[in-house]
Design an enzyme around this catalytic site. Structure first.
Site, PDB file in Angstrom:
ATOM      1  N   GLU A  47      -5.776 -10.515  14.287  1.00  0.00           N
ATOM      2  CA  GLU A  47      -5.588  -9.184  14.886  1.00  0.00           C
ATOM      3  C   GLU A  47      -6.836  -8.839  15.675  1.00  0.00           C
ATOM      4  O   GLU A  47      -7.955  -9.167  15.265  1.00  0.00           O
ATOM      5  CB  GLU A  47      -5.371  -8.134  13.789  1.00  0.00           C
ATOM      6  N   CYS A 252      -1.984  -3.211  12.367  1.00  0.00           N
ATOM      7  CA  CYS A 252      -1.728  -1.873  12.908  1.00  0.00           C
ATOM      8  C   CYS A 252      -1.694  -1.888  14.434  1.00  0.00           C
ATOM      9  O   CYS A 252      -1.090  -1.013  15.054  1.00  0.00           O
ATOM     10  CB  CYS A 252      -2.785  -0.900  12.420  1.00  0.00           C
ATOM     11  N   ASN A 382       5.119  -3.632  10.880  1.00  0.00           N
ATOM     12  CA  ASN A 382       3.907  -3.886  10.112  1.00  0.00           C
ATOM     13  C   ASN A 382       3.609  -2.683   9.225  1.00  0.00           C
ATOM     14  O   ASN A 382       3.291  -1.607   9.746  1.00  0.00           O
ATOM     15  CB  ASN A 382       2.716  -4.108  11.044  1.00  0.00           C
ATOM     16  N   GLU A 383       3.717  -2.875   7.956  1.00  0.00           N
ATOM     17  CA  GLU A 383       3.331  -1.820   6.997  1.00  0.00           C
ATOM     18  C   GLU A 383       3.942  -0.474   7.352  1.00  0.00           C
ATOM     19  O   GLU A 383       3.350   0.576   7.092  1.00  0.00           O
ATOM     20  CB  GLU A 383       1.805  -1.633   6.972  1.00  0.00           C
TER      21      GLU A 383
HETATM   22  O1  AHR Z   1      -6.196  -6.122   8.435  1.00  0.00           O
HETATM   23  C1  AHR Z   1      -6.578  -4.832   8.797  1.00  0.00           C
HETATM   24  C2  AHR Z   1      -5.426  -3.850   8.714  1.00  0.00           C
HETATM   25  O2  AHR Z   1      -4.992  -3.737   7.402  1.00  0.00           O
HETATM   26  C3  AHR Z   1      -4.185  -4.230   9.465  1.00  0.00           C
HETATM   27  O3  AHR Z   1      -4.218  -3.848  10.769  1.00  0.00           O
HETATM   28  C4  AHR Z   1      -3.111  -3.499   8.745  1.00  0.00           C
HETATM   29  O4  AHR Z   1      -1.883  -4.166   8.790  1.00  0.00           O
HETATM   30  C5  AHR Z   1      -3.655  -3.325   7.354  1.00  0.00           C
HETATM   31  O5  AHR Z   1      -3.597  -2.020   6.949  1.00  0.00           O
END
Ligand code: AHR
Length: 655
Positions: A47, A252, A382-383
């Site tokens: 990321e 995120c 994602n989450e």
């Molecule tokens: O890995 C850092 C963050 O942690 C990522 O962006 C998110 O998916 C998680 O909350």
């Protein structure tokens, strides 16, 4: 014949992802039962956080190359951030940032220089400081590309150079402008001297007016010498892990800070001047120079399966910083726009796998990749907060992908934690839809991992599988890494349910680290793989597809000591792993008598030290694996050192 038959059955079982099968592995002399586990267990999650892409893995040396930085990225930034207007030799003129006739509408800002007077050996121009300076090495070449539109009739003479902070020339080149239209100019700069904080200077040295944009400087030597490529040392460290897959581009970053900030893959392909740059949710800027093409190509280069994650149609629940008041910031793509959004998801599959005759396959081919990328997985979401808005949109996307591309495995999402509301609702929803895989995330204290070594023992078999897409025990000490090793052994044991796992976050730039802890730290010059990196590497380079539970004898209640025996059917190797998170060595009995014709000289890799040991920039190899030869026999004992991970790789004679 028997051998052939059984091997074929095994392959077919894997092909259909039926990892719950018990396989019978036969050799001419014996039969031993092994559980089929995921051959893709260990991969990477990348990321753009902590300056991982721009200023990190992405080898671009110019910061704010397209003058697209803005206060949206960060309050104090503007289109001229990280540039300086210069008028050496008592020259004078003016500079402005304009948007009237951009090189491409996706890239609206550019700089206009008006050179009124050129003094002695001077000119009017701009200087870029890179990401805290540019690292230049003597004898290496640097490729400059920039767009110029000559506004006044006469050609303008341009001098380009790399300079140290005192203005000493390290490399230079020059050319004259020749077009009123935007035109790409290139120069190769050969560095005479090394410097860790060089600047790039572009100087107009004759009178006239000109517009400049997309000023890009790359080292000629990038990973695999790709244009628009990656920083070779960092990329090599990732390649060395030999990950089975890479999940990207977030995190995120994917669902974004509000609807306008979602990561839209189509904005990230094609010529860099046509890509749509935007704010990075981690409070900086994304050039998306490292875009979908580059991600897919990198995966291919290092033999990893691409696992792109696309937004599920909702933004981050913490958009606008609402994590402070309970994460009420989730916004949903309006229903009227969902058909287009679903098209966008399907188009990605066509872009990655489609033939040259398809609309999006043709775009991939035009970018220089005729063969399909062989995309197998897509993450959706994602989450995300499991709201009715999320569920409605996810279901629409999932059903569309399933209908059009049954060959693609969709990975769902079950919230940001190891338990809690979204985890429960996410799993319930996944079960309703019979999703093939869901993505779990947890960042926890080491003790949590030790207390949850049996988490997956009770998960339903022959059902939705788990991708542990993000996890880490808080810390980069050896004790953290060994805790993760003990936990990874529990994942191997449950490799029929846990299909994939990736530590997170992956990269963190010194001075720009926003999330602790990370796997690899770096600055512009050095890289420091954490001890956790070596645990990942030891697991990733020693993966298998069959798990044997009766080979190593162990007292069942000893949780700080873990061991596994797996087989890699491709090489035929038997792989034993031992992790000891305690402060005393422990002896284990190993019985390999069911495996015939083992070669006594096994390869032993050990990572050990004191519990608090870490790697630092000053001593980046403080704790690193040590490889030696170890004699094995059909029955032997192994004393597992305190605070250690050992991998024994045992070869089998062919006949
Ligand atoms: O890995 C850092 C963050 O942690 C990522 O962006 C998110 O998916 C998680 O909350």
């Amino acid at each position: 014949m028997v051998i052939k038959c059984l091997n074929k059955m095994h392959k077919v079982a894997i092909g259909f992802g039926l990892c719950f099968f018990v396989s019978v592995l036969a050799t001419a002399q014996n039969t031993i039962e092994g559980k089929i586990i995921s051959p893709d267990l260990i991969g990477l999650f990348f990321e753009d956080i902590n300056y991982s892409a721009d200023g990190g893995l992405y080898a671009e040396l110019v910061q704010n190359r397209s003058f697209e930085y803005s206060p949206t990225d960060r309050q104090e930034w503007n289109p001229f951030s990280f540039w300086e207007y210069i008028t050496p030799g008592f020259s004078y003129g003016s500079i402005s940032v304009e948007t009237k006739s951009p090189v491409h509408p996706n890239n609206p800002h550019y700089v206009v220089l008006n050179v009124e007077h050129v003094g002695d050996s001077g000119g009017v121009g701009i200087k870029n400081y890179g990401f805290d300076g540019m690292v230049i090495r003597a004898g290496e070449r640097y490729n400059l590309n920039l767009f110029i539109s000559q506004i006044t009739p006469e050609p303008v003479f341009i001098s380009v150079s790399l300079q140290n902070r005192k203005g000493k020339l390290l490399a230079e080149s020059s050319f004259s402008t020749s077009s009123k239209e935007w035109k790409k100019y290139t120069a190769s700069l050969a560095a005479r001297e090394s410097n860790d904080s060089a600047t790039l200077v572009i100087l107009a040295t004759t009178k006239g007016m000109l517009a400049l944009d997309v000023i890009s400087l790359f080292p000629e030597k990038t990973f695999r010498n790709r244009t628009n490529g990656m920083r070779a040392d960092l990329a090599q460290l990732l390649a060395d892990i030999k990950p089975k897959f890479i999940r990207f581009p977030g995190g995120c970053l994917v669902h974004g800070d509000g609807l306008g900030n979602m990561y839209r893959w189509k904005n990230t392909i094609g010529p860099i001047e046509e890509r749509v740059e935007q704010k990075n949710i981690w409070n900086y800027h994304q050039t998306v120079g490292l875009g979908y093409f580059e991600y897919f190509q990198f995966c291919e280069d290092i033999g990893a399966k691409p696992v792109p994650v696309l937004p599920s149609g909702v933004s981050c629940q913490n958009s606008g910083g609402t994590w402070r008041i309970g994460g009420t910031g989730q916004r949903a793509i309006p229903m009227s726009e969902m058909p287009d959004y679903i098209r966008e998801v399907l188009d990605l599959i066509e872009w990655a796998n489609g033939p040259a005759t398809s609309t999006w396959g043709a775009k991939r081919v035009a970018e220089g990749h005729a063969a399909p990328f062989n995309l197998q997985y897509i993450g959706i979401g994602n989450e995300d907060k499991i709201t009715p808005e999320f569920e409605e949109r996810f279901k629409m996307i999932y059903n569309a992908v399933k209908a059009k591309h049954p060959e693609i495995t969709v990975i769902g999402t079950v919230g940001p934690g190891q338990d809690g509301d979204d985890y429960i609702k996410g799993w319930k929803f996944a079960n309703q839809l019979s999703l093939p895989v869901v993505d779990e995330h947890y960042y926890c204290a080491p003790q949590w991992f030790m207390d949850n070594l049996h988490r997956y023992d009770t998960y339903k078999r022959n059902s939705t599988q788990v991708y542990l897409g993000e996890y880490a025990s808080w810390g980069n000490k050896l004790s953290n890494a060994v805790t993760e090793a003990v936990y990874l052994i529990s994942l191997e044991r449950n490799g029929d349910v846990v299909k994939m796992a990736s530590y997170a976050p992956l990269l963190a730039k010194k001075g720009f680290t926003q999330w602790k802890t990370d796997m690899i730290y770096f600055d512009n010059v050095k890289i420091c793989p954490s001890v956790n990196y070596y645990v990942q590497k030891m697991f990733s380079t020693n993966q298998g597809d069959l798990y044997f539970d009766k080979v190593i004898s162990k007292e069942t209640n000893d949780s700080i000591l873990a061991a596994s025996c797996i087989k890699d059917s491709k090489t035929g190797d038997i792989i034993l792993k031992f992790a000891n998170a305690g402060n005393q060595s422990k002896t284990l009995k190993i019985n390999l008598s069911d495996f015939k014709r083992i070669i006594p000289d096994a390869e032993k890799t050990v990572l050990t030290g004191n519990a608090d040991d870490e790697n630092t920039f000053e001593n980046s190899a403080n704790v690193a694996p040590h490889v030696s030869t170890f004699k094995v026999s059909s029955k032997f004992e192994y004393s597992v050192p305190s605070m250690s991970l050992t991998v024994l790789r045992i070869k089998i004679k062919n006949n």
